[in-house]
Design an enzyme around this catalytic site. Structure first.
Site, PDB file in Angstrom:
ATOM      1  CD  GLU A  50       8.577  -2.444 -11.479  1.00  0.00           C
ATOM      2  OE1 GLU A  50       9.024  -2.366 -12.618  1.00  0.00           O
ATOM      3  OE2 GLU A  50       9.303  -2.600 -10.471  1.00  0.00           O
ATOM      4  CB  CYS A 101       5.967  -7.314  -2.363  1.00  0.00           C
ATOM      5  SG  CYS A 101       6.817  -5.763  -1.992  1.00  0.00           S
ATOM      6  CB  CYS A 126       8.592   6.601  -3.433  1.00  0.00           C
ATOM      7  SG  CYS A 126       8.823   6.698  -1.637  1.00  0.00           S
ATOM      8  CB  CYS A 160      15.405   5.973   0.750  1.00  0.00           C
ATOM      9  SG  CYS A 160      14.174   6.146   2.062  1.00  0.00           S
ATOM     10  CB  CYS A 171      15.194   3.215  -2.384  1.00  0.00           C
ATOM     11  SG  CYS A 171      13.647   2.505  -2.978  1.00  0.00           S
ATOM     12  CB  CYS A 219      14.258  -5.046  -0.712  1.00  0.00           C
ATOM     13  SG  CYS A 219      14.023  -3.670   0.421  1.00  0.00           S
TER      14      CYS A 219
END
Length: 339
Positions: free
Chosen positions: A89, A103, A110, A114, A117, A330
């Site tokens: 995305e 962005c 990933c 975290c 996230c 975010c």
């Protein structure tokens, strides 16, 4: 892919890959790609024979936009399907002055894990190629018009794909093509110390942001596993080194989690971490993800935290909540990989 993807190539590489007899043709094609053309037929200064050859041998984009989502606040998110079926995305962010920022993602998924996230829950699939990164920028520009900035803050850890990012930046900043200013580029890392030194020593000289979230060693290790191999004391030295070597102030980012990292002790630890190094603080109230066990802090909790940092003399920015309705804020990216 049987055809050559051109978006991540420089002029000489285009000439070589396509085996063009005339070197200047590579430059012409490069300029057209930077201008955002989507078909070879739009390259009007190339002969019909050259355009036909290009159509047979190459593609302008290896990926495609599979879905466009628009938030009432002006945020736009593109869900992009890659040639191998993977998905990423990319998001358009617009500030109060109307400046437009892309962005972009650098990895499929990933591996940083975290805890707060969405993307970190997907796991890591692969790095993106330089062309796949450039294509995100071009897709957004086609959708939204001229972009002012690019931030590597999307899906993935940029420091683990520095070669592709360096090449994508070289393509986008080349004055013969898109000619984006390096001053308008930011890379955000979860805190890979070796990558920070690498970027400082070997460039490019761009803005650096570090997702700190908390300066409490135990808490950071709990919610950001990257801290286990990149402890705060060494991370602080790397940030200081980057600021001095690059001549640029580093941004420390913090996702504020209700009852976790917003108390007085958390503020004091962050103040102590930031003291004496050239940084500013960018605070982001956590953007809800229904599958994660955190809560968004209330306004009084945030105000108290901000005030404590400001009283210490730190330069603090509180980010506006944008893109939440389309999962474009975010920490919310990754839903394309679930569709």
């Amino acid at each position: 892919m049987s055809k050559i993807a051109l978006a991540g190539l420089l002029p000489d590489e285009i000439t070589e890959k396509l085996n063009l007899d005339q070197k200047f043709r590579g430059l012409q094609i490069f300029k057209w790609i930077g201008s955002g053309v989507t078909e070879f037929e739009q390259m009007t200064n190339l002969s019909k024979d050259v355009r036909q050859k290009l159509d047979e041998q190459a593609v302008l984009r290896s990926s495609k936009v599979s879905k466009t989502l628009k938030d009432p606040d002006g945020t736009i998110k593109l869900q992009i399907t890659l040639e191998d079926g993977g998905a990423v995305e990319t998001v358009l962010l617009t500030d109060k002055e109307g400046r437009k920022t892309a962005c972009v993602s650098c990895q499929v998924g990933c591996g940083m894990k975290c805890a707060f996230c969405q993307t970190g829950q997907l796991g890591f699939s692969r790095n993106l190629s330089p062309g796949e990164i450039v294509e995100q920028f071009l897709f957004l520009e086609a959708e939204c018009g001229h972009l002012d900035n690019i931030v590597f803050m999307g899906m993935g850890e940029p420091m683990l794909n520095l070669p592709s990012i360096r090449k994508a930046i070289a393509v986008l900043t080349d004055e013969r093509g898109r000619n984006l200013s390096a001053r308008r580029i930011t890379l955000s890392t979860s805190g890979i110390i070796s990558g920070i030194y690498d970027l400082a020593d070997n460039g490019p000289n761009i803005r650096l942001a570090v997702s700190l979230t908390t300066a409490d060693e135990a808490l950071r290790s709990e919610i950001m596993p990257v801290n286990n191999g990149n402890p705060l004391s060494e991370l602080r030295k790397a940030i200081d080194y980057y600021a001095k070597k690059s001549g640029r102030r580093v941004t420390l980012e913090a996702a504020l989690l209700k009852g976790k990292n917003t108390g007085k002790d958390s503020a004091e630890r962050m103040i102590a971490f930031a003291k004496g190094i050239d940084v500013n603080i960018n605070l982001i109230p956590w953007n809800p993800v229904t599958t994660l066990p955190f809560e968004e802090p209330d306004n009084s909790e945030v105000r108290s935290f901000v005030s404590q940092l400001e009283r210490s003399g730190l330069n603090v920015t509180l980010r506006t909540k944008r893109g939440r309705k389309i999962g474009g804020a975010c920490g919310q990216l990754g839903k394309a990989s679930e569709n």
